[in-house]
Design an enzyme around this catalytic site. Sequence first.
Site: not given
Length: 284
Positions: A17, A102, A142
């Site tokens: 995303k 990350g 998320d």
Amino acid sequence: MDTAELTRLADCPAPAKLNLFLHVIGRRPDGYHLLQTAFRLLDWGDALSFELRHDGVVARATDLPGVSAEHDLVVRAARLLQSYTGCRLGADIRVDKRLPMGGGLGGGSSDAATTLIALNRLWRTGVRGEELTALGLRLGADVPFFIFGRDAFAEGVGDELRPLDLPPAWYVVVAPPVTVPTVEIFAAGELTRDTEPIKITDFAASTTRNDLQAVACSRYPEIGAAIDWLAQFAPARMTGSGACVFAQVASEDDAERIVASCPGSYRAWKARSVMQHPLRGWVG
């Protein structure tokens, strides 16, 4: 295929995303941040495969460097679904990890969502979409977006989702040589948490920003350098809490040309927006 026949689900997509913008508008008493963001799905991501087990064991067939099984969101998602439904089946889970860790691309959250969606099908546990979304929120802010399964305007802690209709687009995503812990950025004392809320109708990239970007760049100058490099070609900003940065470009050819010119210290990819999550049809 009749789900009664299923013993394996292979190559289940876990797409990346982008946060087209990210505003921090407040903080709850429990410490969770109140956000506004626009989530966009991409045609690029990880892939997971699931093999049915009858002994109730959830096992990783692939290790995630630096992440124990107990802290792996994929394993936690599977065990959460077991606990919630009382399911006595298990699974061997293989993750083809393509997204940088990350990076602010939602890789771990997307993997967790795909695990919930796929195992709900493989185990025939029958959890409906709203329940699955609530389970996802227990794993991370998320995760509900990936179960929602389409571009969205998000509020709250990221769990209040409304469909967002956006035109198709090509993007270049660049990863500088750093990994950013999300917790560090959100815990930073210098992070502003009082951005004025906007309406969904006001959303435009030219009038929004990523409130986490300044904090991340001050702590990881490599992110700012990557933004500066990419901004030569198109307006660029950070996604999520970093470290990846992105720019929307006019065409696939433009994306390929920019990726080809990427300095050796960075990694770069082209990606295209997608209308919906490839597994959205599996969410009841």
